[in-house]
Design a protein around this motif. Sequence first.
Motif, PDB file in Angstrom:
ATOM      1  N   GLU A   7      44.057 122.396  49.815  1.00 35.22           N
ATOM      2  CA  GLU A   7      45.154 121.854  49.209  1.00 35.22           C
ATOM      3  C   GLU A   7      46.542 122.803  49.093  1.00 35.22           C
ATOM      4  O   GLU A   7      47.469 122.413  49.346  1.00 35.22           O
ATOM      5  N   LEU A   8      46.108 124.096  48.689  1.00 29.91           N
ATOM      6  CA  LEU A   8      47.051 125.367  48.526  1.00 29.91           C
ATOM      7  C   LEU A   8      47.747 125.097  50.105  1.00 29.91           C
ATOM      8  O   LEU A   8      49.074 125.644  50.105  1.00 29.91           O
ATOM      9  N   ARG A   9      46.849 125.240  50.955  1.00 32.54           N
ATOM     10  CA  ARG A   9      47.339 125.634  52.319  1.00 32.54           C
ATOM     11  C   ARG A   9      48.309 124.346  52.701  1.00 32.54           C
ATOM     12  O   ARG A   9      49.565 124.602  53.480  1.00 32.54           O
ATOM     13  N   ASP A  10      48.166 123.075  52.111  1.00 31.00           N
ATOM     14  CA  ASP A  10      49.148 122.122  52.427  1.00 31.00           C
ATOM     15  C   ASP A  10      50.091 122.097  51.633  1.00 31.00           C
ATOM     16  O   ASP A  10      51.178 121.204  51.348  1.00 31.00           O
ATOM     17  N   GLY A  11      50.333 123.103  50.707  1.00 33.84           N
ATOM     18  CA  GLY A  11      51.686 123.134  49.681  1.00 33.84           C
ATOM     19  C   GLY A  11      51.401 122.508  48.486  1.00 33.84           C
ATOM     20  O   GLY A  11      52.371 122.155  47.673  1.00 33.84           O
ATOM     21  N   ARG A  12      50.324 121.851  48.276  1.00 32.32           N
ATOM     22  CA  ARG A  12      49.697 121.226  46.902  1.00 32.32           C
ATOM     23  C   ARG A  12      48.959 122.135  45.950  1.00 32.32           C
ATOM     24  O   ARG A  12      48.113 122.726  46.445  1.00 32.32           O
ATOM     25  N   LEU A  13      49.334 121.870  44.745  1.00 32.35           N
ATOM     26  CA  LEU A  13      48.426 122.496  43.621  1.00 32.35           C
ATOM     27  C   LEU A  13      47.574 121.388  42.901  1.00 32.35           C
ATOM     28  O   LEU A  13      47.928 120.500  42.334  1.00 32.35           O
ATOM     29  N   MET A  14      46.241 121.643  43.127  1.00 34.76           N
ATOM     30  CA  MET A  14      45.346 120.633  42.614  1.00 34.76           C
ATOM     31  C   MET A  14      44.380 121.199  41.477  1.00 34.76           C
ATOM     32  O   MET A  14      44.112 122.322  41.615  1.00 34.76           O
ATOM     33  N   GLY A  15      44.128 120.270  40.488  1.00 29.12           N
ATOM     34  CA  GLY A  15      43.238 120.444  39.329  1.00 29.12           C
ATOM     35  C   GLY A  15      41.908 119.640  39.433  1.00 29.12           C
ATOM     36  O   GLY A  15      42.043 118.504  40.291  1.00 29.12           O
ATOM     37  N   VAL A  16      40.824 120.057  39.011  1.00 31.36           N
ATOM     38  CA  VAL A  16      39.727 119.188  38.741  1.00 31.36           C
ATOM     39  C   VAL A  16      39.328 118.920  37.543  1.00 31.36           C
ATOM     40  O   VAL A  16      39.541 119.713  36.526  1.00 31.36           O
ATOM     41  N   ARG A  17      38.876 117.453  37.371  1.00 32.54           N
ATOM     42  CA  ARG A  17      38.819 117.109  36.005  1.00 32.54           C
ATOM     43  C   ARG A  17      37.406 117.403  35.566  1.00 32.54           C
ATOM     44  O   ARG A  17      36.196 117.335  36.452  1.00 32.54           O
ATOM     45  N   THR A  18      36.940 117.870  34.404  1.00 36.81           N
ATOM     46  CA  THR A  18      35.738 118.287  33.802  1.00 36.81           C
ATOM     47  C   THR A  18      35.113 116.787  33.351  1.00 36.81           C
ATOM     48  O   THR A  18      36.088 115.713  32.884  1.00 36.81           O
ATOM     49  N   ALA A  19      33.799 116.494  33.127  1.00 41.11           N
ATOM     50  CA  ALA A  19      33.313 115.430  32.569  1.00 41.11           C
ATOM     51  C   ALA A  19      33.858 114.984  31.104  1.00 41.11           C
ATOM     52  O   ALA A  19      34.099 113.785  30.865  1.00 41.11           O
ATOM     53  N   GLU A  20      34.398 116.197  30.451  1.00 44.72           N
ATOM     54  CA  GLU A  20      35.116 115.620  29.202  1.00 44.72           C
ATOM     55  C   GLU A  20      36.466 115.531  29.277  1.00 44.72           C
ATOM     56  O   GLU A  20      37.402 115.170  28.255  1.00 44.72           O
ATOM     57  N   GLY A  21      37.198 115.450  30.619  1.00 43.54           N
ATOM     58  CA  GLY A  21      38.596 114.980  30.801  1.00 43.54           C
ATOM     59  C   GLY A  21      39.591 115.973  30.702  1.00 43.54           C
ATOM     60  O   GLY A  21      40.596 115.790  30.845  1.00 43.54           O
TER      61      GLY A  21
END
Lengths: 302, 339
Positions: free
Chosen positions: A36-50
């Motif tokens: 995603e970074l290569r595409d110029g996007r910053l992404m986060g991932v959700r934990t089970a706790e949100g």
Amino acid sequence: MPSEPGSDALTADHVLEFPGGYTRTTGPVIGRFLTELRDGRLMGVRTAEGRTLVPPLEYDPATGEPVTDEWVEVGPAGTVTASAWVREPLDGHPLDRPFAWALIRLDGADTSLVHAVDADNPKALPPGTRVRPVWRATRTGHISDISYFAPEVTKIVSPIRSAYRLTASPSLTRFLEGVRDGVFIGCRCGVCDKVYVPYRLSCPECGNPITEEVPLPDTGTITTFAINNLPDPRAPEVPFVSAYILLDGADIPMIALVGGIPAHEVRQGMRVRAAWVPEQERTLSMSNIKWFAPTGEPDVEL
Amino acid sequence: MRDVAVVAFAQTRHTAHDTGLSEPELILPVIRAVREQSGLSAFGFTCSGSCDYLAGAPFSFVSALDALGAWPPISESHVEMDAAWALYEAWVRLQHGDVDSALVYGFGKSSLGDLRTIMTLQLDPYYLEPLGLDQLSFAALQAGALGADRKALDEIARRSRTDGLSNPNALHLPLDEGEPVVEPLKEWDIAPITDGAAAVVLAAGDLARRIHARPAYIRGIAHRIEPHYLGMRDLARSASAADAGRAAGVGKGAVDVAELHASFSHEEIILREALELPSSTVINPSGGPLAANPVMATGLIRIGEAAQRIMDGAAGRTVGHAAGGPCLQHNLVTVMEAG
């Protein structure tokens, strides 16, 4: 015990290196983030706790549970929570000029990203500063696809320069003629008897036309002053002192530079005398007076 | 739990430069010293701590065994960590009950390379190491997160260097703050580049008392670690040091002396708060890491110094602390008591 090695000690250089670099697999989570970074996007991932982890990890560091497969776009702006200032960058650093490291809480994230920030000076990045990524022109899927972060735009610089041509008034011309000849020309109000300097055509107190010229001496007393720490083309040095000087015989002080003395020693009540430039260099200008310098006389009670 | 005590401790006269001693030559005197102090020539278990990246050579700890005389074969282990964790492993080994003594040593020559960037190699290889985030930079980031008062930092640095002047093993450094390096850190906030080694002998049960009239009994020892990535933690405090301190029982009694593995002035502030040490506890009377930092032995020396105060009769209850990883990621706390 052997003695300490001298200049004749045997030494050798030794380098530990993986030529071409060490190849690492990313796994699915870090791999997704870097893609995603290569595409110029910053992404986060959700934990089970949100919570949203940025940068994403495979496991929630708080619980050890695998993260979910829910991804959310974060940033690109974020808020600095802490920073450190690098005065002398090392070879491997993201910038080759002084810069800051920062913990950056990207908008929408619950954790902070460590990265470099291109800031002007050590004080330019207090906690709370808003920053945005500056992307590398060619991205490859690497944390350095963000070259660095830069503060959000909060101000601009507007150069301003206007040119004018001034013609001296009759009264100012008369005063400068005096300065050319080494005399301060003042004037006396025929009604209230106040003596003004520089010379003027009417009394500012009673409004009457003035007719009487009064030549004043080049000595006086400092009534108040300011120490200036910013350079000024009209001042011979920094810091310099500009002062109100009450010329002997005048009722109104005149503003002028004070010199020939360290700025911190200037005081109210100090006796001063004008330091004139040599006679052959004088023109119709206040630059005929370099400054006022202390006379050495005792201070005057104001 | 089996009673285990520190009964001997020795360290080198640390140097700020490479004297040319090989690693076995560096550790030989301290091994000899603890053998003499303990009267033991052989040990039930041996464990060391060192880091190959300091010398840039794989398995450098193996050649260090030449200083021990490992024949006939000995029972030996190694941690690629500060030797304080070697001591932890030895303590666990002694709990088995079949051996009564252990030799623990650690050594490091950080003068050989550039410690600041060698420490970059410990960082996660995806998000941190590629940025070239170096040791002084991540430490300064933690100091920034703490927002420590400059006066408090200066007091810690000055006190450490002053105490170091009266410690013959420490470096004798000028009482001068030096230049800002990575701000807010100044030179004297940073543990100096140091070469050196240290060794400790642990003894269990009756053996401890036979070796030393006043053994430093380990009454609590625990280590805790927290997430690696700096942005996942609150860098202004050390949750892992606090947990380790509670598990080791720091608060169960007054602490006379605490030797803290604070490699930077601000880390002492964080650790002191995490371990809830009152102002009556003397911190790092040896000068601590800010006066001598032989990496991979520095944490073991904290335990050794804290034990020595008890063996000398100067203190009744002490704490030795060791740290590893960036920004105090991993913390080990040892509580020692006389009798």
